[in-house]
Scaffold this active site. Structure first.
Site, PDB file in Angstrom:
ATOM      1  N   HIS A 174      48.730  38.378  40.486  1.00  0.00           N
ATOM      2  CA  HIS A 174      48.529  36.824  40.864  1.00  0.00           C
ATOM      3  C   HIS A 174      48.682  36.250  40.564  1.00  0.00           C
ATOM      4  CE1 HIS A 174      44.659  34.636  42.526  1.00  0.00           C
ATOM      5  NE2 HIS A 174      44.969  33.916  41.000  1.00  0.00           N
ATOM      6  N   GLU A 175      48.668  36.276  39.492  1.00  0.00           N
ATOM      7  CA  GLU A 175      49.160  35.081  37.599  1.00  0.00           C
ATOM      8  C   GLU A 175      50.926  34.823  37.656  1.00  0.00           C
ATOM      9  OE1 GLU A 175      46.554  34.029  36.609  1.00  0.00           O
ATOM     10  OE2 GLU A 175      45.226  35.161  36.859  1.00  0.00           O
TER      11      GLU A 175
ATOM     12  N   HIS B   4      51.119  32.603  39.807  1.00  0.00           N
ATOM     13  CA  HIS B   4      51.504  30.559  39.660  1.00  0.00           C
ATOM     14  C   HIS B   4      52.340  29.992  39.557  1.00  0.00           C
ATOM     15  CE1 HIS B   4      46.702  30.428  40.318  1.00  0.00           C
ATOM     16  NE2 HIS B   4      46.121  31.262  39.720  1.00  0.00           N
TER      17      HIS B   4
ATOM     18  N   GLU C 235      44.703  27.993  43.147  1.00  0.00           N
ATOM     19  CA  GLU C 235      44.117  30.021  43.800  1.00  0.00           C
ATOM     20  C   GLU C 235      44.342  30.296  45.163  1.00  0.00           C
ATOM     21  OE1 GLU C 235      43.343  31.031  41.096  1.00  0.00           O
ATOM     22  OE2 GLU C 235      43.022  28.954  39.474  1.00  0.00           O
TER      23      GLU C 235
END
Length: 787
Positions: free
Chosen positions: A483-484, A487, A506
């Site tokens: 997930h990170e 980004h 997000e």
């Protein structure tokens, strides 16, 4: 129109339409005894889009600034926003409230050490006042920066003209034109410096640093308010005549909300930026609006026992500045909003692979990265501001796994070696296979202290992860890491023009984490699909719960609707619900955004959708976007989607501009509930609950085996302990609330809602233990639950 400071909107005060910061140079000292960071920040500006002089006339028109180029010359009409008039700008008496700096830190006129002679409710100038003041020359121009919880000591103009060698970047004709006025000369030098070509970035950054150390040539007047720092130079009425390089002497306050002074899991002192709703304005004065995309370099000094990690392209090596004090230097060449800057200072241990050492590039040179000869492999030009772009570098474009380092408190070093270390290259490689070139040249990952209120946070070149991710085994740790990492593309390399459109960051990262994690595990197609369907079901259940238990206003992905992206004429605005503490813990923007992208991928086919996504990354990296930018390109490149009745207006109406669960999603939910893996999980949970109710009849050894199994999903274990009042598990709940604050906030509500005396006592006791270490938003929410 007055700004209501009792509401939960976040004001962005900086007048970015008049002046845009292009580069920050920070020079800071960290004092762990006083919990203060102090020093200087030098800001280099470019005149903004509204006012620029051509010949002897002042015109409104195009400016080659970030405001226009970043958004493909998108013109956003000025709109009415709930903002007040700046008292120091709107009347002559207001201007007398400015203080001349330099009276000394202990001056009795300001007990807080901030040398504006009074703190006032600074505001955003209305469009009318800005125009009247600046066109008719009735008042001095005000530079407004975002700032709070800071003690500003002095503001001064920097004499960049005395820097040796600076004249090499300026043609003799321009120098002669500006030589009659020393202020014009200095501003011309800064203009030439900030607009140097990207392939001269080394020289540019060198002279930024030299200019930051140049002497002052006059102090400026300033006043601080709750949300802003307002600066003026007597007699200067237009932005083009205002100093384009200024130095601010300041120090933070221990209670500053942009960072947290705490202890790590080894009980050693540390400080780090916590991803506060107010971003970094309590760390340094800046322009907060995302359109103010800038580069930076920073020198930070701390005691020799500390390691300084920061958003930076270089893996900094410490140098001794004086006995017992080390200096750390980082820089970034890709223009980014100031809100993305992150720093963490503590006694971190580097976790390394045996015999491999560190993967990150180290170099004592100030600016070691990128070869001097730019190697371009694509004929198509990038759409962003010029900078040394990795998408145009053949070496970077072929880099499957970027250099990376892992840091943690000493107490967690072994856990990181066992769980996280081997996952990093797998996840980076999987992300590259889906999205292509890594936007950033390297990555640091840090396990942050237990008071961190999230599972993770991504910033340029650095990711913060909660220690909670280590206790959930490879799956929880891997999915959060993916997930990170996502980004880096969505949220950082491609940012939201309007912060209220959180789903653009997000929602994308949540949708991509499944695809990246499946690729990292190298799952067969059928198994990967089952896993994603299970995750969709869990998210669907979570979304339903949040919709039922949250305010409707907080459920809208585009809360400003047709006014999204619009600002006042000065560039200032407010972020709707930006200070709402409860919003921090809602995942509606994650989940509804995820399901919208899941819907697109399902209709288009995953292969087609991800091929489009790579094109989207290429077209928009290094830029800011609105929802319609993504949607227009999507429908243009996958026209088959229009066959399902999809249009930009339709998507706004059914997905982005409404509260509640989107109607198209209700029709799709049956498929997840029929998923074999979902049915299996539901059966196992139901079976365990039945076993738990008979637990007193089981042997201690058998119960311990069952408990150990559920410790692998500790949050769910604690929920079940509370729900079934399993007293033997209360110690686990108390430990979880102390060590896993990122996931523990909801459990306080569960403990209180049962109205069980023992559970409520556990909640009060746990909160009293950790309250002083919790971040402000978390503490506020828990306090409301308990009292």
């Amino acid at each position: 129109m007055e700004l209501d400071f009792t509401k939960d909107d976040l004001p962005l005060m900086a007048n970015t339409s008049h002046m845009l910061v292009r580069h920050y140079v920070l020079d800071l000292d960290v004092d762990f005894k006083s919990h203060i960071i102090g020093g200087t920040i030098v800001l280099f500006f470019e005149t903004g889009r509204i006012y620029r002089k051509e010949g002897n006339e002042q015109v409104e028109g195009a400016c080659h600034s970030q405001l226009d180029e970043t958004c493909h010359n998108r013109v956003h009409q000025a709109c009415c926003v709930p903002v007040p008039n700046a008292s120091a700008c709107s009347t002559k008496s207001g201007c007398n409230d400015f203080a001349v700096c330099g009276k000394g830190e202990n001056d009795p006129s300001d007990k807080n050490g901030s040398h504006g002679n009074r703190e006032q409710a600074s505001g955003i100038s209305s469009s009318k006042n800005c125009c009247d003041i600046e066109i008719h020359g009735s008042e001095d121009f005000l530079l407004v920066l975002d700032c709070c919880d800071l003690s500003v000591l002095k503001v001064e103009e920097v004499d960049v003209a005395v820097v040796p060698g600076i004249e090499k970047f300026i043609s003799s004709a321009k120098l002669m034109d500006a030589s009659e006025d020393s202020g014009d000369l200095r501003n011309q030098i800064v203009h030439e410096l900030v607009t140097l070509p990207a392939d001269l970035w080394r020289e540019q950054f060198h002279y930024y640093k030299c200019c930051s150390q140049a002497p002052a040539c006059g102090e400026l007047l300033f006043v601080t308010g709750p949300w802003s720092l307002e600066i003026r130079k007597a007699g200067v009425q237009l932005p083009k005549d205002f100093p384009q390089a200024i130095r601010i002497w300041y120090k933070t306050k221990p209670e500053g909300r942009s960072f947290s002074w705490t202890t790590d899991q080894s009980d050693r002192p540390c400080v780090y930026t916590v991803g506060s709703p107010i971003n970094n304005r309590a760390l340094f004065p800046c322009q907060e609006p995302p359109v103010a995309m800038s580069t930076w370099q920073a020198t930070v000094r701390a005691d020799a026992c500390f390691v300084v990690l920061m958003s930076g392209e270089n893996a900094a090596e410490p140098t001794e500045s004086k006995k017992g004090v080390f200096s750390w230097f980082y820089y970034v060449t890709m223009p980014m909003p100031a809100s993305t800057f992150a720093i963490a200072i503590g006694c971190w241990a580097e976790v390394r692979r045996e015999a491999c050492g560190t993967d990150a590039q180290r170099n004592d040179d100030d600016f070691p990265l990128f070869s001097k000869a730019d190697v371009r492999i694509f004929e198509q030009a990038c759409g962003h501001l010029p900078y040394p772009c990795r998408f145009q570098d053949s070496v970077a474009a072929a880099q499957v796994v970027i250099p990376h380092r892992l840091f943690a408190p000493w107490h967690l070093k072994k856990s990181c070696e066992e769980v996280l270390l081997q996952l990093i290259p797998q996840c980076l490689s999987a992300a590259y296979s889906l999205l292509g070139t890594h936007p950033f040249s390297r990555l640091d990952i840090l396990i942050v202290p237990p008071n961190f209120s999230s599972l993770g946070m991504a910033s340029p070149h650095i990711i913060f992860l909660s220690q909670s991710t280590l206790t959930g085994g490879n799956h929880l740790c891997g999915t959060r890491l993916c997930h990170e990492i996502a980004h880096a593309w969505f949220g950082l390399a491609i940012g939201a023009y309007d912060w209220t459109e959180e789903w653009l960051s997000e929602g994308f990262a949540t949708h991509l984490e499944d695809a990246i994690w499946s690729a990292a595990q190298q799952l067969p197609v059928d198994e990967a699909k089952e896993q994603r369907n299970l995750k969709a079901l869990l998210r669907w259940q979570r979304l339903r719960d949040e919709i039922q238990n949250s305010e409707e206003d907080l459920q809208i992905l585009r809360p400003n609707k047709e006014n999204t992206g619009k600002v006042s004429e000065s560039g200032a605005s407010v972020i709707k619900h930006g200070l709402n503490a409860g919003k921090t813990f809602l995942q509606v923007h994650y989940l509804k955004g995820y399901f919208l992208l899941w819907y697109f991928a399902g209709k288009a086919g995953e292969a087609t959708y991800f091929a489009f996504l790579r094109k989207f990354v290429w077209d928009f990296h290094g830029q800011l976007i609105l929802s319609q930018d993504f949607l227009h390109l999507l429908l243009k490149n996958i026209p088959e989607l229009t066959g399902y009745g999809l249009s930009v207006e339709n998507i706004f109406q059914k997905w982005l501009d409404c509260s509640g669960i989107p109607k198209p999603l209700l029709e799709e939910s049956r498929a997840w509930q029929e998923c074999r893996l979902a049915q299996q999980v539901n059966e196992e949970v139901a079976k365990w609950i039945q076993v738990n109710q008979r637990t007193r009849k089981r042997s201690k050894r058998k119960r311990r085996c069952e408990e150990d199994t559920f410790q692998k999903v500790r949050h769910r274990w604690c929920e079940l302990v509370i729900k079934h009042k399993y007293i033997a598990g209360y110690n686990d709940v108390e430990k979880f609330l102390k060590e896993d604050q990122a996931m523990g906030v909801y459990l306080y509500g569960e403990l209180m809602v049962n109205e069980d005396a023992k559970q409520q006592e556990l909640a009060y006791r746990s909160f009293a233990t950790v309250r002083d270490q919790m971040d402000v938003s978390s503490a506020k929410i828990v306090n409301e639950m308990l009292f």
